[in-house]
Motif scaffolding. Structure first.
Motif, PDB file in Angstrom:
ATOM      1  N   ILE A  45       5.861   6.978   5.535  1.00 16.29           N
ATOM      2  CA  ILE A  45       7.326   7.001   5.641  1.00 16.29           C
ATOM      3  C   ILE A  45       7.836   5.659   6.152  1.00 16.29           C
ATOM      4  CG2 ILE A  45       9.282   8.064   6.848  1.00 16.29           C
ATOM      5  CD1 ILE A  45       7.636  10.730   6.725  1.00 16.29           C
ATOM      6  N   ALA A  46       7.248   5.175   7.225  1.00 14.46           N
ATOM      7  CA  ALA A  46       7.675   3.883   7.773  1.00 14.46           C
ATOM      8  C   ALA A  46       7.431   2.764   6.758  1.00 14.46           C
ATOM      9  CB  ALA A  46       6.931   3.583   9.073  1.00 14.46           C
ATOM     10  N   GLY A  47       6.290   2.773   6.119  1.00 12.97           N
ATOM     11  CA  GLY A  47       5.975   1.741   5.138  1.00 12.97           C
ATOM     12  C   GLY A  47       6.918   1.753   3.952  1.00 12.97           C
ATOM     13  N   PHE A  48       7.277   2.954   3.486  1.00 13.77           N
ATOM     14  CA  PHE A  48       8.203   3.058   2.362  1.00 13.77           C
ATOM     15  C   PHE A  48       9.557   2.465   2.720  1.00 13.77           C
ATOM     16  CE2 PHE A  48      11.639   5.300   0.199  1.00 13.77           C
ATOM     17  CZ  PHE A  48      11.346   4.982  -1.118  1.00 13.77           C
ATOM     18  N   TRP A  49      10.123   2.887   3.850  1.00 10.65           N
ATOM     19  CA  TRP A  49      11.459   2.391   4.222  1.00 10.65           C
ATOM     20  C   TRP A  49      11.437   0.910   4.570  1.00 10.65           C
ATOM     21  CZ3 TRP A  49      15.359   4.579   2.290  1.00 10.65           C
ATOM     22  CH2 TRP A  49      15.317   5.938   2.005  1.00 10.65           C
ATOM     23  N   ARG A  50      10.343   0.409   5.100  1.00  9.62           N
ATOM     24  CA  ARG A  50      10.221  -1.039   5.298  1.00  9.62           C
ATOM     25  C   ARG A  50      10.209  -1.753   3.954  1.00  9.62           C
ATOM     26  NH1 ARG A  50       6.441   0.226   9.846  1.00  9.62           N
ATOM     27  NH2 ARG A  50       7.719  -0.110  11.686  1.00  9.62           N
ATOM     28  N   ALA A  51       9.538  -1.170   2.958  1.00 11.22           N
ATOM     29  CA  ALA A  51       9.511  -1.759   1.622  1.00 11.22           C
ATOM     30  C   ALA A  51      10.913  -1.813   1.023  1.00 11.22           C
ATOM     31  CB  ALA A  51       8.571  -0.966   0.706  1.00 11.22           C
ATOM     32  N   VAL A  52      11.705  -0.754   1.214  1.00 11.38           N
ATOM     33  CA  VAL A  52      13.087  -0.756   0.717  1.00 11.38           C
ATOM     34  C   VAL A  52      13.848  -1.933   1.323  1.00 11.38           C
ATOM     35  CG1 VAL A  52      15.282   0.503   0.703  1.00 11.38           C
ATOM     36  CG2 VAL A  52      13.157   1.734   0.230  1.00 11.38           C
ATOM     37  N   GLU A 107       0.803  -1.226   0.000  1.00 16.61           N
ATOM     38  CA  GLU A 107       0.000   0.000   0.000  1.00 16.61           C
ATOM     39  C   GLU A 107       0.836   1.276   0.000  1.00 16.61           C
ATOM     40  OE1 GLU A 107       0.802  -1.306   4.125  1.00 16.61           O
ATOM     41  OE2 GLU A 107      -0.081  -2.326   2.423  1.00 16.61           O
ATOM     42  N   CYS A 108       2.112   1.185   0.367  1.00 15.74           N
ATOM     43  CA  CYS A 108       2.961   2.372   0.459  1.00 15.74           C
ATOM     44  C   CYS A 108       3.957   2.529  -0.679  1.00 15.74           C
ATOM     45  CB  CYS A 108       3.747   2.360   1.777  1.00 15.74           C
ATOM     46  SG  CYS A 108       2.690   2.490   3.228  1.00 15.74           S
ATOM     47  N   ALA A 109       4.356   1.444  -1.318  1.00 20.02           N
ATOM     48  CA  ALA A 109       5.464   1.506  -2.269  1.00 20.02           C
ATOM     49  C   ALA A 109       5.306   0.512  -3.411  1.00 20.02           C
ATOM     50  CB  ALA A 109       6.778   1.229  -1.535  1.00 20.02           C
ATOM     51  N   LEU A 110       6.001   0.836  -4.480  1.00 16.08           N
ATOM     52  CA  LEU A 110       6.128  -0.062  -5.630  1.00 16.08           C
ATOM     53  C   LEU A 110       7.610  -0.153  -5.955  1.00 16.08           C
ATOM     54  CD1 LEU A 110       4.934  -1.660  -8.069  1.00 16.08           C
ATOM     55  CD2 LEU A 110       4.933   0.518  -9.313  1.00 16.08           C
ATOM     56  N   ALA A 111       8.109  -1.375  -6.151  1.00 17.48           N
ATOM     57  CA  ALA A 111       9.506  -1.588  -6.529  1.00 17.48           C
ATOM     58  C   ALA A 111       9.534  -2.341  -7.849  1.00 17.48           C
ATOM     59  CB  ALA A 111      10.232  -2.382  -5.451  1.00 17.48           C
ATOM     60  N   PHE A 112      10.410  -1.890  -8.758  1.00 19.33           N
ATOM     61  CA  PHE A 112      10.491  -2.516 -10.068  1.00 19.33           C
ATOM     62  C   PHE A 112      11.899  -2.369 -10.625  1.00 19.33           C
ATOM     63  CE2 PHE A 112       8.765   1.747 -10.299  1.00 19.33           C
ATOM     64  CZ  PHE A 112       9.544   2.371 -11.268  1.00 19.33           C
ATOM     65  N   HIS A 113      12.228  -3.244 -11.576  1.00 19.25           N
ATOM     66  CA  HIS A 113      13.553  -3.214 -12.201  1.00 19.25           C
ATOM     67  C   HIS A 113      13.703  -1.957 -13.050  1.00 19.25           C
ATOM     68  CE1 HIS A 113      14.947  -7.216 -11.064  1.00 19.25           C
ATOM     69  NE2 HIS A 113      13.683  -7.601 -11.203  1.00 19.25           N
ATOM     70  N   PRO A 141       2.407  11.363  -4.225  1.00 18.16           N
ATOM     71  CA  PRO A 141       3.026  12.322  -5.139  1.00 18.16           C
ATOM     72  C   PRO A 141       4.083  13.205  -4.477  1.00 18.16           C
ATOM     73  CG  PRO A 141       0.921  13.178  -4.418  1.00 18.16           C
ATOM     74  CD  PRO A 141       1.082  11.815  -3.780  1.00 18.16           C
ATOM     75  N   TYR A 142       5.287  12.686  -4.348  1.00 18.90           N
ATOM     76  CA  TYR A 142       6.363  13.417  -3.689  1.00 18.90           C
ATOM     77  C   TYR A 142       7.512  13.634  -4.660  1.00 18.90           C
ATOM     78  CZ  TYR A 142       3.558  11.757   0.146  1.00 18.90           C
ATOM     79  OH  TYR A 142       2.488  11.482   0.960  1.00 18.90           O
ATOM     80  N   VAL A 143       8.041  14.845  -4.722  1.00 19.75           N
ATOM     81  CA  VAL A 143       9.092  15.205  -5.665  1.00 19.75           C
ATOM     82  C   VAL A 143      10.475  14.792  -5.171  1.00 19.75           C
ATOM     83  CG1 VAL A 143      10.195  17.157  -6.853  1.00 19.75           C
ATOM     84  CG2 VAL A 143       7.723  17.137  -6.532  1.00 19.75           C
ATOM     85  N   SER A 144      10.709  14.895  -3.872  1.00 18.17           N
ATOM     86  CA  SER A 144      12.052  14.677  -3.319  1.00 18.17           C
ATOM     87  C   SER A 144      11.956  14.078  -1.925  1.00 18.17           C
ATOM     88  CB  SER A 144      12.798  16.012  -3.229  1.00 18.17           C
ATOM     89  OG  SER A 144      12.187  16.841  -2.241  1.00 18.17           O
ATOM     90  N   SER A 145      13.110  13.741  -1.365  1.00 21.20           N
ATOM     91  CA  SER A 145      13.121  13.224   0.010  1.00 21.20           C
ATOM     92  C   SER A 145      12.665  14.297   0.994  1.00 21.20           C
ATOM     93  CB  SER A 145      14.505  12.698   0.382  1.00 21.20           C
ATOM     94  OG  SER A 145      15.463  13.718   0.302  1.00 21.20           O
ATOM     95  N   VAL A 146      13.005  15.556   0.735  1.00 20.71           N
ATOM     96  CA  VAL A 146      12.559  16.653   1.606  1.00 20.71           C
ATOM     97  C   VAL A 146      11.037  16.774   1.544  1.00 20.71           C
ATOM     98  CG1 VAL A 146      12.624  19.161   1.930  1.00 20.71           C
ATOM     99  CG2 VAL A 146      14.738  17.906   1.480  1.00 20.71           C
ATOM    100  N   ASP A 147      10.488  16.727   0.347  1.00 20.52           N
ATOM    101  CA  ASP A 147       9.041  16.780   0.157  1.00 20.52           C
ATOM    102  C   ASP A 147       8.369  15.590   0.842  1.00 20.52           C
ATOM    103  OD1 ASP A 147       6.540  17.593  -0.929  1.00 20.52           O
ATOM    104  OD2 ASP A 147       6.876  16.447  -2.770  1.00 20.52           O
ATOM    105  N   PHE A 148       8.937  14.411   0.656  1.00 20.70           N
ATOM    106  CA  PHE A 148       8.404  13.191   1.270  1.00 20.70           C
ATOM    107  C   PHE A 148       8.414  13.303   2.794  1.00 20.70           C
ATOM    108  CE2 PHE A 148       9.199   8.613   2.473  1.00 20.70           C
ATOM    109  CZ  PHE A 148       7.935   8.140   2.160  1.00 20.70           C
ATOM    110  N   ALA A 149       9.538  13.733   3.356  1.00 18.70           N
ATOM    111  CA  ALA A 149       9.656  13.858   4.814  1.00 18.70           C
ATOM    112  C   ALA A 149       8.692  14.902   5.371  1.00 18.70           C
ATOM    113  CB  ALA A 149      11.084  14.212   5.198  1.00 18.70           C
ATOM    114  N   ALA A 150       8.447  15.960   4.609  1.00 20.64           N
ATOM    115  CA  ALA A 150       7.586  17.040   5.081  1.00 20.64           C
ATOM    116  C   ALA A 150       6.097  16.732   4.958  1.00 20.64           C
ATOM    117  CB  ALA A 150       7.898  18.329   4.305  1.00 20.64           C
TER     118      ALA A 150
END
Length: 127
Positions: A71-78, A32-38, A55-64
């Motif tokens: 945020i937690a879901g995205f980094w868990r997906a990584v 639900e938080c992220a998509l990973a692809f080659h 819809p986030y342009v950058s890490s600063v935008d994402f964090a803000a």
């Protein structure tokens, strides 16, 4: 077109179109938080992109602007992607570019996951 600064989100960028299913991809992981692809132009034996679904342009935008759960879901997906690709033992690199000087090409925050062998220096000594 390279990203030049903190620009408004362009909902026609290639990652937005991938998220909407308009452009196919070789999915590695999705929740639900992220998509990973080659990556279509890999720079290492393993080169996967992990993008948040918002819809986030950058890490600063994402964090803000992203919620704590996004945020937690995205980094868990990584982390799940690195583990699923078997990169934990030999190592891997995470990279996120922002702006023209960093070479960001798509104005949607994303993390590159590189692995599959020696990756060399992190940056050129010619800076």
């Amino acid at each position: 077109m390279p990203v030049t600064g903190l620009e408004p989100y362009d909902d026609q960028n290639i990652f937005a179109r991938i998220l909407r299913g308009e452009i196919p991809n070789k999915t590695v992981y999705e929740d639900e938080c992220a998509l990973a692809f080659h990556d279509i132009s890999p720079q290492a034996s393993v080169h996967v992109l992990v993008i948040p679904k918002g819809p986030y342009v950058s890490s600063v935008d994402f964090a803000a602007r992203a919620s704590d759960s996004e945020i937690a879901g995205f980094w868990r997906a990584v982390g799940k992607v690195a583990a699923a690709l078997g990169l934990e033992t030999e190592g891997y690199r995470l990279l996120s570019n922002h702006g023209l000087n960093a070479g960001q090409e798509v104005p949607h925050f994303h993390v590159h996951v590189f692995g599959g062998g020696p990756l060399g220096r992190m940056i050129s000594a010619n800076h």
